[in-house]
Write a protein that holds these residues in place. Structure first.
Motif, PDB file in Angstrom:
ATOM      1  N   VAL A 186       4.279  68.914  20.172  1.00 14.84           N
ATOM      2  CA  VAL A 186       5.592  68.559  19.653  1.00 14.84           C
ATOM      3  C   VAL A 186       5.450  67.216  18.935  1.00 14.84           C
ATOM      4  N   MET A 187       5.961  67.149  17.721  1.00 14.46           N
ATOM      5  CA  MET A 187       5.917  65.910  16.940  1.00 14.46           C
ATOM      6  C   MET A 187       7.334  65.463  16.650  1.00 14.46           C
ATOM      7  N   GLY A 188       7.574  64.175  16.756  1.00 12.12           N
ATOM      8  CA  GLY A 188       8.932  63.704  16.555  1.00 12.12           C
ATOM      9  C   GLY A 188       8.999  62.350  15.878  1.00 12.12           C
ATOM     10  N   TRP A 189      10.210  62.037  15.441  1.00 12.41           N
ATOM     11  CA  TRP A 189      10.527  60.728  14.898  1.00 12.41           C
ATOM     12  C   TRP A 189      11.665  60.119  15.731  1.00 12.41           C
ATOM     13  N   PHE A 190      11.476  58.870  16.092  1.00 17.56           N
ATOM     14  CA  PHE A 190      12.507  58.090  16.753  1.00 17.56           C
ATOM     15  C   PHE A 190      12.724  56.827  15.931  1.00 17.56           C
ATOM     16  N   ARG A 191      13.826  56.145  16.186  1.00 20.27           N
ATOM     17  CA  ARG A 191      14.066  54.881  15.489  1.00 20.27           C
ATOM     18  C   ARG A 191      14.724  53.887  16.440  1.00 20.27           C
ATOM     19  N   GLN A 192      14.504  52.621  16.113  1.00 14.03           N
ATOM     20  CA  GLN A 192      15.068  51.561  16.940  1.00 14.03           C
ATOM     21  C   GLN A 192      15.593  50.457  16.049  1.00 14.03           C
ATOM     22  N   GLU A 215      16.069  55.639  19.660  1.00 15.97           N
ATOM     23  CA  GLU A 215      16.831  56.883  19.691  1.00 15.97           C
ATOM     24  C   GLU A 215      16.127  57.994  18.941  1.00 15.97           C
ATOM     25  N   PHE A 216      16.405  59.196  19.361  1.00 16.93           N
ATOM     26  CA  PHE A 216      15.852  60.394  18.738  1.00 16.93           C
ATOM     27  C   PHE A 216      16.393  60.563  17.335  1.00 16.93           C
ATOM     28  N   ALA A 219       6.006  60.130  17.134  1.00 17.85           N
ATOM     29  CA  ALA A 219       5.654  60.389  18.525  1.00 17.85           C
ATOM     30  C   ALA A 219       5.092  61.790  18.677  1.00 17.85           C
ATOM     31  N   ALA A 220       4.249  61.964  19.690  1.00 20.20           N
ATOM     32  CA  ALA A 220       3.636  63.261  19.955  1.00 20.20           C
ATOM     33  C   ALA A 220       3.660  63.534  21.447  1.00 20.20           C
ATOM     34  N   GLY A 221       3.845  64.795  21.779  1.00 21.16           N
ATOM     35  CA  GLY A 221       3.866  65.161  23.192  1.00 21.16           C
ATOM     36  C   GLY A 221       3.519  66.619  23.388  1.00 21.16           C
ATOM     37  N   ARG A 222       3.097  66.912  24.617  1.00 21.68           N
ATOM     38  CA  ARG A 222       2.722  68.277  24.947  1.00 21.68           C
ATOM     39  C   ARG A 222       3.513  68.731  26.168  1.00 21.68           C
ATOM     40  N   GLY A 223       3.955  69.981  26.149  1.00 20.96           N
ATOM     41  CA  GLY A 223       4.688  70.486  27.299  1.00 20.96           C
ATOM     42  C   GLY A 223       6.013  69.781  27.504  1.00 20.96           C
ATOM     43  N   ILE A 224       6.649  69.406  26.419  1.00 21.30           N
ATOM     44  CA  ILE A 224       7.907  68.676  26.503  1.00 21.30           C
ATOM     45  C   ILE A 224       9.058  69.602  26.851  1.00 21.30           C
ATOM     46  N   ALA A 225       9.817  69.223  27.879  1.00 19.31           N
ATOM     47  CA  ALA A 225      10.984  70.008  28.275  1.00 19.31           C
ATOM     48  C   ALA A 225      12.222  69.595  27.488  1.00 19.31           C
ATOM     49  N   ASP A 226      12.376  68.305  27.264  1.00 20.21           N
ATOM     50  CA  ASP A 226      13.542  67.794  26.567  1.00 20.21           C
ATOM     51  C   ASP A 226      13.070  66.996  25.355  1.00 20.21           C
ATOM     52  N   SER A 229      11.006  59.501  26.774  1.00 23.52           N
ATOM     53  CA  SER A 229      10.032  59.401  27.862  1.00 23.52           C
ATOM     54  C   SER A 229       9.148  60.639  27.961  1.00 23.52           C
ATOM     55  N   GLU A 230       9.535  61.721  27.311  1.00 26.64           N
ATOM     56  CA  GLU A 230       8.761  62.954  27.352  1.00 26.64           C
ATOM     57  C   GLU A 230       7.530  62.897  26.442  1.00 26.64           C
TER      58      GLU A 230
END
Length: 127
Positions: free
Chosen positions: A33-39, A46-47, A100-107, A112-113
């Motif tokens: 899962v690949m994502g972008w967040f900003r602050q 935030e997502f 951001a990158a993650g594996r097995g993300i539920a949310d 934090s995922e």
């Protein structure tokens, strides 16, 4: 060694566009899962958007309500690169943007995922 390197930030006038890039290495880019967040200053991270594999070569996209219809997330698996095309930018989009990158993300909306983060790229939108 996992690396996420963002680029493409800058200063733009309201109504303008920017495209952020995130080059990934050290993990299986196709399956994460690949994502972008900003602050923004003084605010929590935030997502913004994420993309999750949905089948062998299909990916689903998710967006925060605040950017829906203006931002588009995409990934180029041949280049191991994640993009965020940002159109119709507003001053309230001003923030540091993180890949951001993650594996097995539920949310996918919860920061934090995600397992790995880039260093961030500054986006500033002037009125």
């Amino acid at each position: 060694q996992v690396q996420l390197v963002e680029s493409g930030g800058g200063l733009v006038q309201a109504g303008g566009s920017l495209r952020l890039s995130c080059v990934a290495s050290g993990f299986n880019f196709r399956t994460y899962v690949m994502g972008w967040f900003r602050q923004a200053p003084g605010q929590e991270r935030e997502f913004v958007s994420s993309t999750r594999r949905n089948g062998i070569s299909d990916y689903s996209e998710y967006y925060a309500d605040s950017v829906k219809g203006r931002f588009t997330i995409s990934r180029d698996t041949a280049k191991n690169t994640l993009y965020l095309q940002m159109n119709s930018l507003k001053p309230e989009d001003t923030a540091v943007y993180y890949c951001a990158a993650g594996r097995g993300i539920a949310d996918i909306f919860r920061r934090s995922e995600y397992d790995y983060w880039g260093q961030g790229t500054q986006v500033t939108v002037s009125p």
